[in-house]
Design a protein around this motif. Structure first.
Motif, mmCIF file in Angstrom:
data_model
loop_
_atom_site.group_PDB
_atom_site.id
_atom_site.type_symbol
_atom_site.label_atom_id
_atom_site.label_comp_id
_atom_site.label_asym_id
_atom_site.label_seq_id
_atom_site.Cartn_x
_atom_site.Cartn_y
_atom_site.Cartn_z
ATOM 1 N N UNK A 60 -1.383 -18.157 -0.908
ATOM 2 C CA UNK A 60 -0.318 -17.164 -1.083
ATOM 3 C C UNK A 60 0.577 -17.540 -2.258
ATOM 4 N N UNK A 61 0.901 -18.805 -2.373
ATOM 5 C CA UNK A 61 1.733 -19.283 -3.474
ATOM 6 C C UNK A 61 0.990 -19.168 -4.804
ATOM 7 N N UNK A 62 -0.301 -19.481 -4.804
ATOM 8 C CA UNK A 62 -1.103 -19.364 -6.029
ATOM 9 C C UNK A 62 -1.175 -17.915 -6.494
ATOM 10 N N UNK A 63 -1.305 -16.986 -5.538
ATOM 11 C CA UNK A 63 -1.327 -15.574 -5.899
ATOM 12 C C UNK A 63 -0.030 -15.122 -6.528
ATOM 13 N N UNK A 64 1.099 -15.604 -5.995
ATOM 14 C CA UNK A 64 2.400 -15.243 -6.552
ATOM 15 C C UNK A 64 2.545 -15.778 -7.974
ATOM 16 N N UNK A 65 2.116 -17.024 -8.200
ATOM 17 C CA UNK A 65 2.194 -17.605 -9.547
ATOM 18 C C UNK A 65 1.282 -16.848 -10.504
ATOM 19 N N UNK A 66 0.093 -16.496 -10.039
ATOM 20 C CA UNK A 66 -0.851 -15.771 -10.891
ATOM 21 C C UNK A 66 -0.294 -14.423 -11.341
ATOM 22 N N UNK A 69 7.957 -18.199 -3.102
ATOM 23 C CA UNK A 69 7.317 -16.881 -3.224
ATOM 24 C C UNK A 69 8.372 -15.780 -3.268
ATOM 25 N N UNK A 70 9.385 -15.905 -2.432
ATOM 26 C CA UNK A 70 10.482 -14.927 -2.438
ATOM 27 C C UNK A 70 11.169 -14.890 -3.798
ATOM 28 N N UNK A 71 11.442 -16.067 -4.360
ATOM 29 C CA UNK A 71 12.110 -16.141 -5.659
ATOM 30 C C UNK A 71 11.224 -15.591 -6.774
ATOM 31 N N UNK A 72 9.924 -15.853 -6.715
ATOM 32 C CA UNK A 72 9.006 -15.334 -7.733
ATOM 33 C C UNK A 72 8.946 -13.813 -7.668
ATOM 34 N N UNK A 73 8.930 -13.258 -6.442
ATOM 35 C CA UNK A 73 8.961 -11.807 -6.297
ATOM 36 C C UNK A 73 10.220 -11.211 -6.898
ATOM 37 N N UNK A 74 11.365 -11.844 -6.653
ATOM 38 C CA UNK A 74 12.624 -11.389 -7.241
ATOM 39 C C UNK A 74 12.578 -11.498 -8.763
ATOM 40 N N UNK A 79 7.229 -2.787 -7.930
ATOM 41 C CA UNK A 79 6.843 -2.620 -6.531
ATOM 42 C C UNK A 79 6.053 -3.835 -6.057
ATOM 43 N N UNK A 80 5.140 -4.314 -6.902
ATOM 44 C CA UNK A 80 4.369 -5.519 -6.572
ATOM 45 C C UNK A 80 5.313 -6.698 -6.342
ATOM 46 N N UNK A 81 6.340 -6.820 -7.191
ATOM 47 C CA UNK A 81 7.325 -7.872 -7.008
ATOM 48 C C UNK A 81 8.079 -7.725 -5.695
ATOM 49 N N UNK A 82 8.412 -6.484 -5.329
ATOM 50 C CA UNK A 82 9.117 -6.234 -4.071
ATOM 51 C C UNK A 82 8.277 -6.677 -2.877
ATOM 52 N N UNK A 83 6.994 -6.306 -2.864
ATOM 53 C CA UNK A 83 6.122 -6.682 -1.750
ATOM 54 C C UNK A 83 5.890 -8.188 -1.726
ATOM 55 N N UNK A 84 5.769 -8.804 -2.916
ATOM 56 C CA UNK A 84 5.636 -10.257 -2.980
ATOM 57 C C UNK A 84 6.867 -10.930 -2.384
ATOM 58 N N UNK A 85 8.030 -10.411 -2.729
ATOM 59 C CA UNK A 85 9.279 -10.944 -2.172
ATOM 60 C C UNK A 85 9.309 -10.777 -0.654
ATOM 61 N N UNK A 86 8.877 -9.626 -0.163
ATOM 62 C CA UNK A 86 8.857 -9.385 1.273
ATOM 63 C C UNK A 86 7.855 -10.312 1.965
ATOM 64 N N UNK A 87 6.698 -10.556 1.330
ATOM 65 C CA UNK A 87 5.721 -11.486 1.892
ATOM 66 C C UNK A 87 6.319 -12.885 2.020
ATOM 67 N N UNK A 88 7.105 -13.281 1.007
ATOM 68 C CA UNK A 88 7.763 -14.578 1.064
ATOM 69 C C UNK A 88 8.775 -14.649 2.199
ATOM 70 N N UNK A 89 9.569 -13.582 2.353
ATOM 71 C CA UNK A 89 10.556 -13.550 3.435
ATOM 72 C C UNK A 89 9.875 -13.550 4.799
ATOM 73 N N UNK A 90 8.756 -12.851 4.888
ATOM 74 C CA UNK A 90 8.020 -12.813 6.160
ATOM 75 C C UNK A 90 7.455 -14.193 6.487
ATOM 76 N N UNK A 91 6.891 -14.857 5.459
ATOM 77 C CA UNK A 91 6.389 -16.212 5.658
ATOM 78 C C UNK A 91 7.526 -17.155 6.039
ATOM 79 N N UNK A 92 8.707 -16.919 5.476
ATOM 80 C CA UNK A 92 9.888 -17.719 5.817
ATOM 81 C C UNK A 92 10.204 -17.583 7.306
ATOM 82 N N UNK A 93 10.163 -16.344 7.796
ATOM 83 C CA UNK A 93 10.409 -16.125 9.216
ATOM 84 C C UNK A 93 9.357 -16.777 10.091
#
Length: 204
Positions: free
Chosen positions: A8-14, A122-127, A140-154
């Motif tokens: 998940x982190x690699x995808x965000x960096x990519x 991941x949240x910070x990269x999405x932002x 939009x992709x950044x928004x969903x990436x940020x949400x994925x990070x927040x969800x993983x945080x939870x």
């Protein structure tokens, strides 16, 4: 779970290195599949049935509906790509990861360190993508990436959020994405582009 977090982190960096809109949408779909797998694994480990519901909703909304809507808009564009300084974006993403792992490992040693640090990164990269990308689709992709990070945080802290909270999160994200997709479509029809910087020309 560690492998899924790394993917998940690699995808965000990519995503910080991608200029093609369709490629970014594909990576977003891959990220969402990883989130769905994480929900399923937690459901297996904890026996919480609502985690399977969360996994199913992730597949339907963030693997199916959202990428389909974005792909439909992107397919109507004429070879449009993002124009940005990808080297700086990539460097900032790496710095965010280093800072996240350094801070979480030092300040929050009692919480699930690696997963929590990855979620923050991941949240910070999405932002970062929302702030630096000009194409509405990539925002939009950044928004969903940020949400994925927040969800993983939870997930890393609670090992599964209550079902009512998960449904609220999915609904909020779906509404936000619908609005942004409509904006992208209107930009395309009005200006033959989804570059949001063109809106600066509308200033009175």
């Amino acid at each position: 779970m560690t492998l899924l977090t790394i993917l998940l982190l690699a995808g965000a960096v990519l995503l910080t290195r991608v200029s093609c809109l369709r490629t970014a949408i594909g990576i977003l779909g891959f990220q969402s599949v990883i989130v769905a797998l994480a929900c399923s694994i937690i459901g297996i480990n904890t026996g919480e049935f609502h985690m399977y519901i969360a996994a199913a909703l992730t597949v339907i909304i963030k693997v199916g509906l959202i990428p389909y809507a974005l792909w439909k808009v992107a397919s109507q564009l004429k070879q449009e790509r993002e124009i940005a300084n990808f080297n700086i974006s990539f460097l900032l993403a790496i710095l965010v990861i280093i800072a996240s792992y350094g801070f979480v490992g030092r300040e929050l040693p009692l919480v699930s360190g690696e997963t929590l640090a990855a979620a923050v990164a991941i949240t910070a990269i999405g932002l970062l993508m929302i702030m630096t990308r000009r194409q509405a689709i990539l925002q939009v992709v950044g928004l969903i990436t940020m949400e994925n990070g927040l969800y993983l945080l939870g997930l890393s802290i609670t090992r599964g959020l209550p079902l009512i909270i998960e449904l609220g999160i999915f609904f909020d994200v779906l509404v936000a994405v619908v609005i942004l997709v409509i904006l992208a479509q209107r930009l395309k029809h009005s200006f033959e582009t989804t570059d949001t910087s063109i809106l600066n020309e509308l200033k009175g």
